[in-house]
Design an enzyme around this catalytic site. Structure first.
Site, PDB file in Angstrom:
ATOM      1  N   ALA A  61      -6.567  -5.189  -2.327  1.00  0.00           N
ATOM      2  CA  ALA A  61      -7.783  -5.800  -2.857  1.00  0.00           C
ATOM      3  C   ALA A  61      -7.487  -7.192  -3.412  1.00  0.00           C
ATOM      4  O   ALA A  61      -6.370  -7.489  -3.825  1.00  0.00           O
ATOM      5  CB  ALA A  61      -8.379  -4.916  -3.945  1.00  0.00           C
ATOM      6  N   GLY A 102      -4.976  -1.490  -1.544  1.00  0.00           N
ATOM      7  CA  GLY A 102      -6.100  -1.325  -0.634  1.00  0.00           C
ATOM      8  C   GLY A 102      -5.712  -1.487   0.818  1.00  0.00           C
ATOM      9  O   GLY A 102      -6.372  -0.934   1.709  1.00  0.00           O
ATOM     10  N   GLU A 105      -4.561   1.903   1.769  1.00  0.00           N
ATOM     11  CA  GLU A 105      -5.754   2.760   1.807  1.00  0.00           C
ATOM     12  C   GLU A 105      -6.570   2.495   3.071  1.00  0.00           C
ATOM     13  O   GLU A 105      -7.122   3.420   3.672  1.00  0.00           O
ATOM     14  CB  GLU A 105      -6.593   2.534   0.552  1.00  0.00           C
ATOM     15  CG  GLU A 105      -5.937   3.079  -0.715  1.00  0.00           C
ATOM     16  CD  GLU A 105      -6.715   2.757  -1.975  1.00  0.00           C
ATOM     17  OE1 GLU A 105      -7.096   3.694  -2.691  1.00  0.00           O
ATOM     18  OE2 GLU A 105      -6.932   1.558  -2.240  1.00  0.00           O
ATOM     19  N   GLU A 125      -1.227   0.275  -7.999  1.00  0.00           N
ATOM     20  CA  GLU A 125      -2.296   0.065  -8.970  1.00  0.00           C
ATOM     21  C   GLU A 125      -1.915   0.434 -10.397  1.00  0.00           C
ATOM     22  O   GLU A 125      -2.449  -0.154 -11.353  1.00  0.00           O
ATOM     23  CB  GLU A 125      -3.546   0.849  -8.542  1.00  0.00           C
ATOM     24  CG  GLU A 125      -4.278   0.261  -7.344  1.00  0.00           C
ATOM     25  CD  GLU A 125      -3.688   0.665  -6.000  1.00  0.00           C
ATOM     26  OE1 GLU A 125      -4.271   0.324  -4.966  1.00  0.00           O
ATOM     27  OE2 GLU A 125      -2.636   1.355  -5.991  1.00  0.00           O
TER      28      GLU A 125
END
Length: 704
Positions: A61, A102, A105, A125
């Site tokens: 992200a 991310g 993911e 994270e």
């Protein structure tokens, strides 16, 4: 462009193109969804390969979007992953270099995954005080197994694709490519096979259809919580991550994803996560210098000379050897050189004995080290770092000799921690080549490197110094020239306040315990004992002459007059037994403090731990604001990085300047004024710095 599309026969290749590391910004997410929908709609496309550029598949992200509306704007990451997962054509994620957060993911939402062997996979994270927010805690246990997934999620540390592929019964990677060079071709071959299988009626694989289970789940998760409880005293993310991985073993995917998203949003609003995200951004900003662009040429550095073989010089030499550089260690006396070389050798041999250093690496490092007593022997070094006694007269002798012998273009660096770098540069005929490189002891361990920019330091010298620090794996922060630069200048009022607290009624133990409870690994008196109380004494003597207006307690001087210099003498603010670093309460110090209070006519008062913390931390903040306003530091975040990486400020509080903003600068200014009005207060120092007063009145912030 943020996503590039090309055709390879009947396979659409979607390449993330958002340099440098393919962060999943809103624009990138939008472009990827459009490209995916186009490939889905194109009847001539039978399969899709999703990959990245040479430097990364995706680092995850875009952290700059965190907390902003764009972070959740359509398509958000969960929506994008859902689109991948439900695509009716096979989607192969081809993972190169880095797939983190991310980015990993995103790959978990694809039907197939192939990675080059050295690709680093991680869900980091927790290092931001968060949990994965787009399915990582639910899909990774299904793909990698509960224990391996939990280790990755709660540590935030990366694993290579080759290592992940060795996990028994893993479904994270369908294949490991031969190399990064062959990754795309092997991904295309996998996509073609997948398309043929789909055409034959074989359903597309999906992690949502796999179970996450553990044969002894209740006991295992209880054990994991017990192991992490001590490490997670100040941040809750690791323990919340355990809850979510346990939920993955009990809940359907949709329910687990909903729970994960709620925990992610809850943690986003914690001060700990705000602090850790600030640290992440500040660390990356610290390497940027406004008037020294990234295109500035740098000088090659292969050979480093270190002048001074004491504790600091030996540590600097080891930092350079650890980075693969050739090192010459210069001393003026043979016994001192032998001690320094011996210390380096014994440190490395100790590491080898513990299995931390392979025998061939030991031989390689010692083979790149040579000692000398002659300045002429270091003349061809690319960088020379002076690490001698902190005295201007001694520095002058060294730099005049360096100026006489060093080759043209060599960088002359001083490790001074407080002295005027411009004056040091003035001892040479090449001030443009002089820069400060202030290491922190032990130099081969501590992350911080203050890079001090003199008035005449050339841009390419500054750029080279920053690149050199990066080679040493240091966090580099640029400082202008002032007494003590950033870190030690702020340390001066911090320690002055600590000494005043002793005069007012505290014991060294109370002060140390209070600030350690705040999160520092070591209080001011234990730290001073470790560093050597005589070092601060020498600085104070200079300040008495140069800054007579600054108020000091004379208690630390009286301690030094007794020869109590700390651990090295067996006595300082604490008493030390031979071979022990943990100090004991000293009756001598207690009596000294009582006598000193009596000489001042002060009756001891009860001081709360809250007041101790407030005075010590606000002292850092007030001096930091002055440093920022003077331009000695370019950013408030740079000041935070100095204290986080060099002085032990707790990361989960974000650094002194970030902490002050969290309290509110109006409240900070009011607290300073209250302290200034106290009977024993240092009124001149405690007047809020003009920058604090202005920002408090305007409702502004240090960090723009």
């Amino acid at each position: 462009m943020t996503v590039l599309t090309e055709r390879r026969a009947d396979v659409a290749v979607l390449r993330l193109d958002n340099p440098p590391l393919n962060g999943l910004s809103l624009a990138t997410r939008q472009a990827l969804l459009r490209a995916l929908e186009d490939a889905q709609a194109d009847a001539s496309v039978r399969a899709i390969v999703l990959t990245g550029g040479p430097r990364a598949f995706s680092s995850g992200a875009d952290i700059t979007e965190f907390g902003s509306p764009t972070a959740y704007q359509h398509p958000n990451l969960p929506t994008l992953i859902d689109a991948l997962e439900h695509c009716t054509k096979p989607v192969v994620a081809a993972l190169n270099a880095v797939a983190m957060g991310g980015g990993l993911e995103l790959a978990l939402g694809c039907h197939y995954r192939i990675a080059e062997p050295n690709c680093r996979l991680a869900l980091p994270e927790v290092k931001l005080g968060l949990v994965p927010g787009a399915g990582g805690t639910q899909r990774l246990p299904r793909a990698l197994g509960v224990e391996a997934a939990l280790n990755l999620i709660t540590s935030g540390e990366p694993i290579t694709a080759a290592a992940a592929a060795r996990v028994p019964d893993q479904a994270l990677l369908d294949r490991v490519a031969t190399s990064a060079d062959t990754l795309l071709d092997e991904a295309l071959a996998l996509a073609t096979e997948a398309a043929q299988q789909a055409q034959a009626g074989q359903p597309l694989p999906s992690l949502r259809n796999r179970k996450a289970s553990h044969p002894r789940a209740e006991g295992y998760f209880a054990f994991a919580r017990a192991m992490l409880k001590g490490q997670a005293r100040h941040v809750s993310a690791p323990l919340r991550a355990i809850d979510l991985v346990e939920a993955a073993t009990r809940l359907p995917l949709a329910a687990g994803l909903a729970q994960e998203l709620q925990v992610f949003l809850d943690l986003m609003n914690t001060p700990e996560s705000a602090a850790l995200r600030h640290v992440f951004v500040a660390e990356r900003a610290a390497g940027k210098i406004a008037d020294v662009p990234a295109s500035t040429p740098t000088r090659p550095v292969q050979h480093v000379a270190v002048v001074g073989a004491g504790t600091m010089g030996s540590g600097i030499a080891m930092a350079c050897l650890n980075a693969g550089l050739r090192v010459s260690l210069l001393e003026t006396q043979a016994p001192a050189l032998e001690r320094g070389m011996g210390n380096i050798r014994s440190t490395y041999e100790g590491q080898a004995a513990k299995g931390r250093l392979k025998p061939e690496a030991l031989a390689d490092r010692l083979g790149r080290l040579n000692g000398t007593l002659a300045y002429a022997d270091i003349a061809q070094a690319d960088v020379v770092i002076e690490a001698v006694f902190e005295d201007m007269g001694v520095k002058e002798q060294v730099f005049r000799q360096l100026d006489a012998v060093m080759k043209p273009g060599a960088i002359l660096a001083s490790n001074t921690s407080t002295l005027d770098l411009n004056a040091i540069a003035g001892f040479t005929r090449r001030p443009q080549d002089v820069v400060g490189l202030h290491f922190f002891s032990p130099a081969h361990v501590m992350k911080l490197l203050e890079v001090v920019r003199g008035e005449q330091t050339a841009p390419e010298v500054l750029a080279t110094a920053m690149a050199f620090g990066k080679t040493l794996r240091k966090t580099c922060v640029v400082s202008g020239v002032c007494d003590g630069f950033i870190g030690n200048r702020m340390l001066d009022p911090y320690f002055r306040q600590a000494a005043f607290l002793l005069e007012e009624g505290c014991s060294p133990q109370q002060v140390d315990r209070a600030i350690e409870a705040f999160g520092f690994p070591m209080g001011p008196f234990r730290m001073s004992d470790m560093a050597g109380n005589d070092i601060g004494w020498a600085i104070r003597k200079r300040h008495y002459v140069e800054k007579p207006q600054v108020r000091h307690s004379r208690l630390p001087d009286r301690l030094c007059e007794l020869g109590r210099f700390g651990q090295k003498t067996g006595a300082g603010w604490y008493d030390y037994r031979p071979g022990q670093r943990d100090g004991a309460i000293s009756p001598v110090v207690n009596e000294l403090i009582e006598q000193h209070r009596a000489s001042l006519g002060l009756a001891p008062r009860k001081v709360s731990n809250e007041e101790i913390v407030q005075r010590l931390v606000l002292a850092l903040v007030n001096e930091g604001a002055r440093i920022l306003e003077e331009g000695v530091a370019a950013r408030a975040g740079d000041i935070d990085m100095v204290y986080l990486t060099g002085y032990g400020f707790p990361a989960w509080r974000g650094g002194p300047m970030h902490w002050a903003e969290q309290q509110g600068l109006y409240a900070v200014a009011q607290a300073m004024r209250r302290i200034a009005s106290a009977p024993h207060g240092d009124a001149d120092f405690w007047q809020p710095a003009p920058l604090i007063a202005r920002l408090a009145a305007e409702g502004g912030r240090f960090h723009g």
